[in-house]
Design a protein around this motif. Structure first.
Motif, PDB file in Angstrom:
ATOM      1  N   UNK A 141      -9.202  29.962  48.515  1.00 61.24           N
ATOM      2  CA  UNK A 141     -10.047  30.695  47.790  1.00 61.24           C
ATOM      3  C   UNK A 141     -11.095  29.651  47.238  1.00 61.24           C
ATOM      4  N   UNK A 193      -6.860  30.378  41.634  1.00 69.70           N
ATOM      5  CA  UNK A 193      -7.132  30.283  43.167  1.00 69.70           C
ATOM      6  C   UNK A 193      -6.350  29.521  43.883  1.00 69.70           C
ATOM      7  N   UNK A 238     -14.784  30.162  47.744  1.00 72.60           N
ATOM      8  CA  UNK A 238     -15.451  30.633  46.626  1.00 72.60           C
ATOM      9  C   UNK A 238     -16.172  29.391  45.874  1.00 72.60           C
ATOM     10  N   UNK A 239     -15.691  28.486  46.019  1.00 73.42           N
ATOM     11  CA  UNK A 239     -16.008  27.292  45.118  1.00 73.42           C
ATOM     12  C   UNK A 239     -16.959  26.295  46.065  1.00 73.42           C
ATOM     13  N   UNK A 242     -11.272  26.865  38.651  1.00 67.81           N
ATOM     14  CA  UNK A 242     -10.875  27.906  39.539  1.00 67.81           C
ATOM     15  C   UNK A 242      -9.292  27.780  39.656  1.00 67.81           C
TER      16      UNK A 242
END
Lengths: 278, 261
Positions: free
Chosen positions: A187, A183, A191-192, A178
């Motif tokens: 983020x 990222x 998102x992770x 990412x």
């Protein structure tokens, strides 16, 4: 399909044997205070709307208990999930809070009762909201802060521990990938880390709800309690109504099992990737 | 040190005097020692070396994932201090997000860049087509084979339209047959979508088959032992005597290194 019927029967065999043994022992004992007969307990369970020992119906008491657990548990989740995410992700926060929080972890919620009573007494959501009278007062006064605190303590640690574990065990390659893809820290978090940790978080929420629900009886034994399954059980005990005690116990078991099954279904539906991911 | 004189060279990626070491239970371990390397625009350079020679570490520093102790990596004129979306990377380990579909995985880079849903999915679909997996757009990663997953990872890296692509043993975990298929696939993609590639591998055969150049690294601490151009036309034949001779030559160098450790 051929396998399904024997499987279904096998699942019922042990409970059926248990019920037969119960009925046999109850008849032999012949004393409903020591062991009521199957039918007496079943009558109460099958008429959940009927008034019991002038304490309201079984259904109403279960509902009151459920709302109490939901409040304490919601507070536990609301605090433990963000805290766990922060502690799992930032080593510094974990070093700061981890040792301190693990000091309190082995203390059973029940051991907190004297302190919790000293702090909150018979204060309820009504006193917190500043409501003094009226139907709102009667309703809100059912939810004592001390009970909510005990339920909170029960749910807090399982959710915290699973959340920390979930964030810690996110594969480093996912975060690296990412970062390389552009990222920024926020983020990566949204998102992770959060989706990767979600199965573990939800598993902790399931366990936490179970523990919160188990803390119910001790919470509802606290002074100022006038309703709830836990109170129903203790009150029935003082009146030697073992049948009501057992009906209350079975209700707690059933509700707990239903809540657990709900969470398991959610895990199965939403987090299939976790099982299948290698 | 000599690289300092080549200020005007048009290298896409330049590694200058790179050094890296870390402490392991009180002992200092030198991983990379004064590594210099230049890679031209749209050049495909393969790096081979004995295990533990720091070739992966070098790539991670180039990606901005790790910091160097000495020297630096410059890509398109910019010092790589932190990861940048213009420099892509493909990892050996499985790096797809297991809770997202293949298409959503490929769209990750544009998503981080703030591109709207429609735009990024369109771009992802285009790159999935590039690696021949468009019919798997809606599949979940666990439904794919190892080789397909790496193709998705390559599509995902290319979806950011990188100036340079760093590949860290991307086919290392695949069986020999899938590996050869993916090497072909990668060359095809690279010929269609020209970009600078630095490809780290254990396999000398792979390096010679793919690269414009093969860089051979020494045992730890890693240095550049040799930088060999591969002047064979593509597609290369593995039975071609020139190919076999070059593979043998690189293997001999590595054998010499292995006997030192």
């Amino acid at each position: 399909m051929k396998q399904a019927i024997p499987g279904f029967l096998a699942r019922l065999a042990v409970p059926a044997l248990f019920l037969v043994l119960w009925e046999y022992l109850a008849r032999r004992t012949g004393n409903p205070i020591i062991l009521p007969r199957l039918g007496e307990v079943a009558d109460i369970l099958l008429a959940p709307g009927a008034d019991l020992i002038s304490m309201g119906s079984l259904a109403r008491n279960v509902a009151v208990s459920l709302v109490r657990v939901c409040i304490g548990y919601a507070a536990a989740v609301a605090l433990a999930v963000p805290l766990g995410l922060a502690m799992g992700h930032y080593g510094g926060i974990n070093r700061l809070l981890g040792p301190f929080l693990s000091l309190f972890r082995p203390i059973p919620p029940l051991a907190w009762v004297p302190l919790v009573l000293a702090w909150f007494g018979v204060a309820s959501l009504a006193s917190l909201a500043g409501v003094q009278r009226g139907p709102a007062y009667i309703y809100l006064n059912n939810f004592k802060l001390s009970m909510i605190a005990i339920i909170f303590l029960g749910g807090f640690y399982p959710v915290l521990a699973s959340t920390i574990h979930g964030v810690r065990t996110v594969r480093g390659t996912l975060v690296d990938a990412a970062r390389v893809l552009g990222a920024r820290p926020w983020g990566i978090f949204w998102k992770i880390l959060l989706p990767a940790a979600a199965p573990s978080v939800v598993n902790g929420m399931r366990i936490g709800l179970g523990v919160s629900w188990m803390c119910l009886v001790s919470a509802e034994m606290l002074p100022g309690s006038l309703s709830g399954v836990g109170y129903l059980i203790t009150h029935a005990y003082t009146m030697a109504r073992t049948d009501v005690v057992m009906a209350g116990m079975i209700s707690i078991g059933l509700v707990g099992a239903v809540l657990d099954a709900g969470f398991r279904l959610l895990e199965k539906r939403k987090f299939a990737w976790k099982r299948l991911d290698r | 040190m000599e690289a300092a004189g080549q200020m005007t060279s048009g290298a896409a990626l330049r590694i200058e005097g790179l050094g890296k070491g870390f402490s392991l239970s009180g002992r200092r371990i030198e991983v990379l020692n004064d590594v210099d390397l230049e890679v031209g625009h749209n050049e495909f350079v393969c790096v081979v070396g004995p295990s533990g020679c720091g070739k992966s570490t070098m790539l991670r520093i180039a990606a901005g994932l790790e910091t160097a102790c000495a020297g630096r990596v410059v890509i398109h004129g910019r010092h790589m201090r932190a990861p940048r979306p213009e420099v892509g990377m493909v990892f050996q380990e499985y790096s797809l997000l297991p809770w997202r579909t293949v298409l959503e995985n490929v769209a990750l880079g544009p998503e981080f860049a703030g591109l709207g849903r429609g735009g990024r999915l369109e771009r992802a679909r285009e790159h999935l087509r590039l690696v021949g997996l468009e019919e798997f757009a809606a599949a979940m990663p666990h439904e794919l084979s190892g080789g397909m997953r790496q193709r998705v990872a390559i599509a995902r890296a290319l979806c950011n339209r990188p100036q340079a692509l760093l590949m860290d043993e991307p086919f290392g975990a695949l069986d020999a047959y899938t590996r050869i298929l993916l090497q072909k696939e990668l060359l095809k993609v690279w010929q269609r979508r020209r970009t600078t590639i630095v490809f780290v591998t254990h396999s000398v055969d792979e390096a010679v088959w793919l690269g414009d150049r093969v860089v051979v690294m020494s045992a730890r601490p890693g240095r550049v032992l040799a930088d060999l151009p591969v002047a064979l036309p593509r597609p290369r034949g593995r039975a071609d005597p020139a190919f076999v001779a070059l593979v043998a030559r690189v293997l001999e160098m590595l054998e010499g290194e292995a006997s030192l450790t």
